[in-house]
Write a protein that holds these residues in place. Structure first.
Motif, PDB file in Angstrom:
ATOM      1  N   ASP A   8       0.839  -1.203   0.000  1.00 27.65           N
ATOM      2  CA  ASP A   8       0.000   0.000   0.000  1.00 27.65           C
ATOM      3  C   ASP A   8       0.876   1.255   0.000  1.00 27.65           C
ATOM      4  N   HIS A   9       1.927   1.258   0.808  1.00 24.76           N
ATOM      5  CA  HIS A   9       2.839   2.406   0.840  1.00 24.76           C
ATOM      6  C   HIS A   9       3.487   2.623  -0.529  1.00 24.76           C
ATOM      7  N   ARG A  10       3.871   1.535  -1.190  1.00 25.68           N
ATOM      8  CA  ARG A  10       4.469   1.664  -2.522  1.00 25.68           C
ATOM      9  C   ARG A  10       3.455   2.207  -3.525  1.00 25.68           C
ATOM     10  N   LEU A  11       2.214   1.744  -3.448  1.00 27.22           N
ATOM     11  CA  LEU A  11       1.168   2.253  -4.346  1.00 27.22           C
ATOM     12  C   LEU A  11       0.945   3.747  -4.110  1.00 27.22           C
ATOM     13  N   LEU A  12       0.913   4.158  -2.843  1.00 26.31           N
ATOM     14  CA  LEU A  12       0.749   5.579  -2.535  1.00 26.31           C
ATOM     15  C   LEU A  12       1.903   6.404  -3.099  1.00 26.31           C
ATOM     16  N   ARG A  13       3.134   5.901  -2.959  1.00 17.00           N
ATOM     17  CA  ARG A  13       4.293   6.613  -3.505  1.00 17.00           C
ATOM     18  C   ARG A  13       4.174   6.740  -5.027  1.00 17.00           C
ATOM     19  N   LEU A  14       3.779   5.666  -5.696  1.00 20.26           N
ATOM     20  CA  LEU A  14       3.628   5.705  -7.148  1.00 20.26           C
ATOM     21  C   LEU A  14       2.559   6.710  -7.568  1.00 20.26           C
ATOM     22  N   LEU A  15       1.456   6.747  -6.840  1.00 21.38           N
ATOM     23  CA  LEU A  15       0.386   7.703  -7.168  1.00 21.38           C
ATOM     24  C   LEU A  15       0.795   9.135  -6.862  1.00 21.38           C
ATOM     25  N   ARG A  16       1.585   9.359  -5.813  1.00 21.91           N
ATOM     26  CA  ARG A  16       2.079  10.710  -5.529  1.00 21.91           C
ATOM     27  C   ARG A  16       3.007  11.179  -6.644  1.00 21.91           C
ATOM     28  N   GLU A  17       3.797  10.263  -7.193  1.00 21.88           N
ATOM     29  CA  GLU A  17       4.691  10.622  -8.289  1.00 21.88           C
ATOM     30  C   GLU A  17       3.921  10.951  -9.563  1.00 21.88           C
ATOM     31  N   ASP A  18       2.840  10.198  -9.814  1.00 20.25           N
ATOM     32  CA  ASP A  18       2.032  10.416 -11.019  1.00 20.25           C
ATOM     33  C   ASP A  18       0.625   9.886 -10.758  1.00 20.25           C
ATOM     34  N   GLY A  19      -0.285  10.782 -10.448  1.00 18.60           N
ATOM     35  CA  GLY A  19      -1.660  10.412 -10.134  1.00 18.60           C
ATOM     36  C   GLY A  19      -2.418   9.813 -11.302  1.00 18.60           C
ATOM     37  N   ARG A  20      -1.859   9.911 -12.508  1.00 24.56           N
ATOM     38  CA  ARG A  20      -2.507   9.339 -13.700  1.00 24.56           C
ATOM     39  C   ARG A  20      -1.926   7.980 -14.066  1.00 24.56           C
ATOM     40  N   ARG A  21      -1.043   7.484 -13.233  1.00 28.09           N
ATOM     41  CA  ARG A  21      -0.436   6.173 -13.483  1.00 28.09           C
ATOM     42  C   ARG A  21      -1.539   5.120 -13.548  1.00 28.09           C
ATOM     43  N   THR A  22      -1.444   4.189 -14.484  1.00 27.16           N
ATOM     44  CA  THR A  22      -2.478   3.170 -14.640  1.00 27.16           C
ATOM     45  C   THR A  22      -2.293   2.048 -13.615  1.00 27.16           C
ATOM     46  N   PHE A  23      -3.391   1.325 -13.382  1.00 28.11           N
ATOM     47  CA  PHE A  23      -3.317   0.163 -12.499  1.00 28.11           C
ATOM     48  C   PHE A  23      -2.330  -0.854 -13.066  1.00 28.11           C
ATOM     49  N   GLU A  25       0.406  -0.265 -14.866  1.00 21.72           N
ATOM     50  CA  GLU A  25       1.771   0.181 -14.574  1.00 21.72           C
ATOM     51  C   GLU A  25       2.138  -0.109 -13.117  1.00 21.72           C
ATOM     52  N   MET A  26       1.205   0.205 -12.214  1.00 24.34           N
ATOM     53  CA  MET A  26       1.485  -0.015 -10.795  1.00 24.34           C
ATOM     54  C   MET A  26       1.607  -1.496 -10.484  1.00 24.34           C
ATOM     55  N   ALA A  27       0.778  -2.333 -11.128  1.00 29.09           N
ATOM     56  CA  ALA A  27       0.843  -3.774 -10.903  1.00 29.09           C
ATOM     57  C   ALA A  27       2.227  -4.304 -11.251  1.00 29.09           C
ATOM     58  N   GLY A  28       2.790  -3.824 -12.355  1.00 26.55           N
ATOM     59  CA  GLY A  28       4.135  -4.238 -12.739  1.00 26.55           C
ATOM     60  C   GLY A  28       5.182  -3.806 -11.738  1.00 26.55           C
ATOM     61  N   GLU A  29       4.991  -2.636 -11.135  1.00 32.90           N
ATOM     62  CA  GLU A  29       5.957  -2.110 -10.154  1.00 32.90           C
ATOM     63  C   GLU A  29       5.923  -2.866  -8.826  1.00 32.90           C
ATOM     64  N   VAL A  30       4.726  -3.288  -8.407  1.00 35.22           N
ATOM     65  CA  VAL A  30       4.608  -3.917  -7.076  1.00 35.22           C
ATOM     66  C   VAL A  30       4.450  -5.431  -7.125  1.00 35.22           C
ATOM     67  N   GLY A  31       4.342  -5.998  -8.332  1.00 30.60           N
ATOM     68  CA  GLY A  31       4.270  -7.449  -8.455  1.00 30.60           C
ATOM     69  C   GLY A  31       2.924  -8.064  -8.120  1.00 30.60           C
ATOM     70  N   VAL A  37      -4.335  -4.576  -7.556  1.00 33.86           N
ATOM     71  CA  VAL A  37      -3.956  -3.168  -7.379  1.00 33.86           C
ATOM     72  C   VAL A  37      -5.201  -2.303  -7.329  1.00 33.86           C
ATOM     73  N   LYS A  38      -6.158  -2.549  -8.231  1.00 36.04           N
ATOM     74  CA  LYS A  38      -7.408  -1.757  -8.239  1.00 36.04           C
ATOM     75  C   LYS A  38      -8.143  -1.916  -6.922  1.00 36.04           C
ATOM     76  N   ARG A  39      -8.228  -3.134  -6.390  1.00 39.26           N
ATOM     77  CA  ARG A  39      -8.907  -3.361  -5.100  1.00 39.26           C
ATOM     78  C   ARG A  39      -8.215  -2.587  -3.983  1.00 39.26           C
ATOM     79  N   ARG A  40      -6.886  -2.596  -3.981  1.00 37.96           N
ATOM     80  CA  ARG A  40      -6.140  -1.886  -2.944  1.00 37.96           C
ATOM     81  C   ARG A  40      -6.346  -0.374  -3.050  1.00 37.96           C
ATOM     82  N   VAL A  41      -6.283   0.164  -4.253  1.00 34.51           N
ATOM     83  CA  VAL A  41      -6.484   1.608  -4.431  1.00 34.51           C
ATOM     84  C   VAL A  41      -7.914   1.982  -4.055  1.00 34.51           C
ATOM     85  N   ASP A  42      -8.883   1.158  -4.463  1.00 36.03           N
ATOM     86  CA  ASP A  42     -10.279   1.417  -4.085  1.00 36.03           C
ATOM     87  C   ASP A  42     -10.427   1.420  -2.566  1.00 36.03           C
ATOM     88  N   ARG A  43      -9.781   0.468  -1.875  1.00 40.57           N
ATOM     89  CA  ARG A  43      -9.855   0.403  -0.404  1.00 40.57           C
ATOM     90  C   ARG A  43      -9.214   1.640   0.219  1.00 40.57           C
TER      91      ARG A  43
END
Length: 155
Positions: A8-23, A25-31, A37-43
Protein backbone atom coordinates in the motif's frame (compact mmCIF):
# COMPACT_ATOMS: atom_id res chain seq x y z
CA UNK A 1 -6.11 4.50 11.97
CA UNK A 2 -6.19 2.51 8.75
CA UNK A 3 -3.86 -0.48 8.57
CA UNK A 4 -1.74 -0.42 5.45
CA UNK A 5 1.16 -2.64 4.45
CA UNK A 6 4.36 -2.07 2.47
CA UNK A 7 2.60 -2.64 -0.87
CA UNK A 8 0.00 0.00 0.00
CA UNK A 9 2.84 2.41 0.84
CA UNK A 10 4.47 1.66 -2.52
CA UNK A 11 1.17 2.25 -4.35
CA UNK A 12 0.75 5.58 -2.53
CA UNK A 13 4.29 6.61 -3.51
CA UNK A 14 3.63 5.70 -7.15
CA UNK A 15 0.39 7.70 -7.17
CA UNK A 16 2.08 10.71 -5.53
CA UNK A 17 4.69 10.62 -8.29
CA UNK A 18 2.03 10.42 -11.02
CA UNK A 19 -1.66 10.41 -10.13
CA UNK A 20 -2.51 9.34 -13.70
CA UNK A 21 -0.44 6.17 -13.48
CA UNK A 22 -2.48 3.17 -14.64
CA UNK A 23 -3.32 0.16 -12.50
CA UNK A 24 -1.38 -1.91 -15.03
CA UNK A 25 1.77 0.18 -14.57
CA UNK A 26 1.48 -0.01 -10.80
CA UNK A 27 0.84 -3.77 -10.90
CA UNK A 28 4.14 -4.24 -12.74
CA UNK A 29 5.96 -2.11 -10.15
CA UNK A 30 4.61 -3.92 -7.08
CA UNK A 31 4.27 -7.45 -8.46
CA UNK A 32 0.48 -7.83 -8.15
CA UNK A 33 -2.31 -8.35 -10.66
CA UNK A 34 -4.12 -5.34 -12.09
CA UNK A 35 -7.29 -6.43 -10.24
CA UNK A 36 -5.43 -6.66 -6.91
CA UNK A 37 -3.96 -3.17 -7.38
CA UNK A 38 -7.41 -1.76 -8.24
CA UNK A 39 -8.91 -3.36 -5.10
CA UNK A 40 -6.14 -1.89 -2.94
CA UNK A 41 -6.48 1.61 -4.43
CA UNK A 42 -10.28 1.42 -4.09
CA UNK A 43 -9.86 0.40 -0.40
CA UNK A 44 -7.42 3.28 0.18
CA UNK A 45 -10.01 5.67 -1.28
CA UNK A 46 -12.92 4.16 0.66
CA UNK A 47 -11.05 4.39 3.97
CA UNK A 48 -10.08 8.00 3.30
CA UNK A 49 -6.33 7.42 3.01
CA UNK A 50 -6.53 8.70 -0.58
CA UNK A 51 -8.65 11.83 -0.50
CA UNK A 52 -8.50 12.75 -4.18
CA UNK A 53 -6.42 13.23 -7.27
CA UNK A 54 -5.17 16.63 -8.38
CA UNK A 55 -3.20 18.37 -11.07
CA UNK A 56 0.07 20.18 -10.35
CA UNK A 57 0.33 23.58 -12.01
CA UNK A 58 3.45 25.58 -12.82
CA UNK A 59 2.07 28.94 -11.72
CA UNK A 60 5.15 30.83 -12.94
CA UNK A 61 4.17 29.89 -16.51
CA UNK A 62 0.79 31.51 -15.85
CA UNK A 63 2.37 34.73 -14.63
CA UNK A 64 2.01 34.05 -10.88
CA UNK A 65 5.70 33.51 -10.07
CA UNK A 66 5.87 35.08 -6.59
CA UNK A 67 5.09 32.93 -3.56
CA UNK A 68 5.12 34.04 0.04
CA UNK A 69 4.02 32.96 3.47
CA UNK A 70 2.57 35.56 5.77
CA UNK A 71 2.32 35.16 9.51
CA UNK A 72 -0.84 36.93 10.65
CA UNK A 73 -1.73 38.00 14.16
CA UNK A 74 -5.35 38.72 15.00
CA UNK A 75 -6.97 40.48 17.90
CA UNK A 76 -7.60 38.13 20.83
CA UNK A 77 -11.34 37.89 20.32
CA UNK A 78 -11.18 36.85 16.64
CA UNK A 79 -12.74 33.39 16.15
CA UNK A 80 -11.10 30.92 13.75
CA UNK A 81 -14.22 31.06 11.56
CA UNK A 82 -13.58 34.79 11.01
CA UNK A 83 -9.93 34.14 10.12
CA UNK A 84 -11.04 31.62 7.51
CA UNK A 85 -13.86 33.82 6.21
CA UNK A 86 -11.60 36.82 5.68
CA UNK A 87 -8.80 34.87 4.01
CA UNK A 88 -10.40 32.14 1.91
CA UNK A 89 -12.36 34.72 -0.08
CA UNK A 90 -9.08 36.07 -1.54
CA UNK A 91 -8.12 34.11 -4.70
CA UNK A 92 -4.40 34.82 -4.25
CA UNK A 93 -4.44 33.01 -0.91
CA UNK A 94 -3.62 29.36 -1.63
CA UNK A 95 -3.81 27.93 1.89
CA UNK A 96 -4.55 29.03 5.44
CA UNK A 97 -3.12 27.26 8.46
CA UNK A 98 -4.54 28.32 11.82
CA UNK A 99 -1.89 27.54 14.40
CA UNK A 100 -1.39 27.49 18.15
CA UNK A 101 0.74 30.20 19.67
CA UNK A 102 2.05 33.32 18.00
CA UNK A 103 1.15 33.99 15.18
CA UNK A 104 -2.50 32.94 14.83
CA UNK A 105 -2.34 31.92 11.17
CA UNK A 106 0.15 31.17 8.43
CA UNK A 107 -1.09 32.08 4.99
CA UNK A 108 0.35 30.84 1.68
CA UNK A 109 0.03 33.51 -1.02
CA UNK A 110 0.74 33.38 -4.78
CA UNK A 111 0.88 36.64 -6.79
CA UNK A 112 2.14 38.17 -10.06
CA UNK A 113 4.70 40.58 -8.61
CA UNK A 114 5.73 42.46 -5.47
CA UNK A 115 3.17 45.23 -5.96
CA UNK A 116 0.46 42.59 -6.16
CA UNK A 117 1.79 41.00 -2.95
CA UNK A 118 1.68 44.39 -1.21
CA UNK A 119 -1.98 44.80 -2.25
CA UNK A 120 -2.88 41.43 -0.73
CA UNK A 121 -1.04 42.16 2.53
CA UNK A 122 -2.64 45.61 2.75
CA UNK A 123 -6.04 43.99 2.18
CA UNK A 124 -5.46 41.57 5.04
CA UNK A 125 -4.44 44.41 7.33
CA UNK A 126 -7.62 46.35 6.49
CA UNK A 127 -9.94 43.57 7.70
CA UNK A 128 -9.99 45.22 11.12
CA UNK A 129 -9.01 42.16 13.13
CA UNK A 130 -5.36 41.92 12.05
CA UNK A 131 -2.88 43.29 14.57
CA UNK A 132 0.31 42.37 12.71
CA UNK A 133 1.86 40.55 9.77
CA UNK A 134 5.26 39.20 8.83
CA UNK A 135 5.84 38.07 5.24
CA UNK A 136 8.45 35.58 4.11
CA UNK A 137 9.29 35.26 0.39
CA UNK A 138 9.72 31.79 -1.11
CA UNK A 139 13.05 31.33 -2.93
CA UNK A 140 12.58 27.66 -3.76
CA UNK A 141 10.40 24.76 -2.70
CA UNK A 142 10.12 21.01 -2.36
CA UNK A 143 7.24 18.95 -1.02
CA UNK A 144 7.12 15.23 -0.36
CA UNK A 145 3.63 14.77 -1.80
CA UNK A 146 4.43 16.65 -5.00
CA UNK A 147 7.33 14.81 -6.58
CA UNK A 148 8.46 17.05 -9.42
CA UNK A 149 11.37 19.05 -10.68
CA UNK A 150 12.60 21.36 -7.90
CA UNK A 151 11.80 25.04 -8.39
CA UNK A 152 13.97 28.12 -8.15
CA UNK A 153 16.90 27.91 -5.81
CA UNK A 154 17.30 24.11 -5.78
CA UNK A 155 19.54 22.01 -8.00
Amino acid sequence: MTEIDEIDHRLLRLLREDGRRTFSEMAGEVGLSVAAVKRRVDRLRETGVITGFTVQVDYAKLGWAIEAFTEVRYSGATPVSEILRSTTAVPEIQAVFTIAGDPDALIHIRVRDLDHLQQIIDGLRRTGNVTGTKTLMVLGSWTRDAVRTPRRGFT
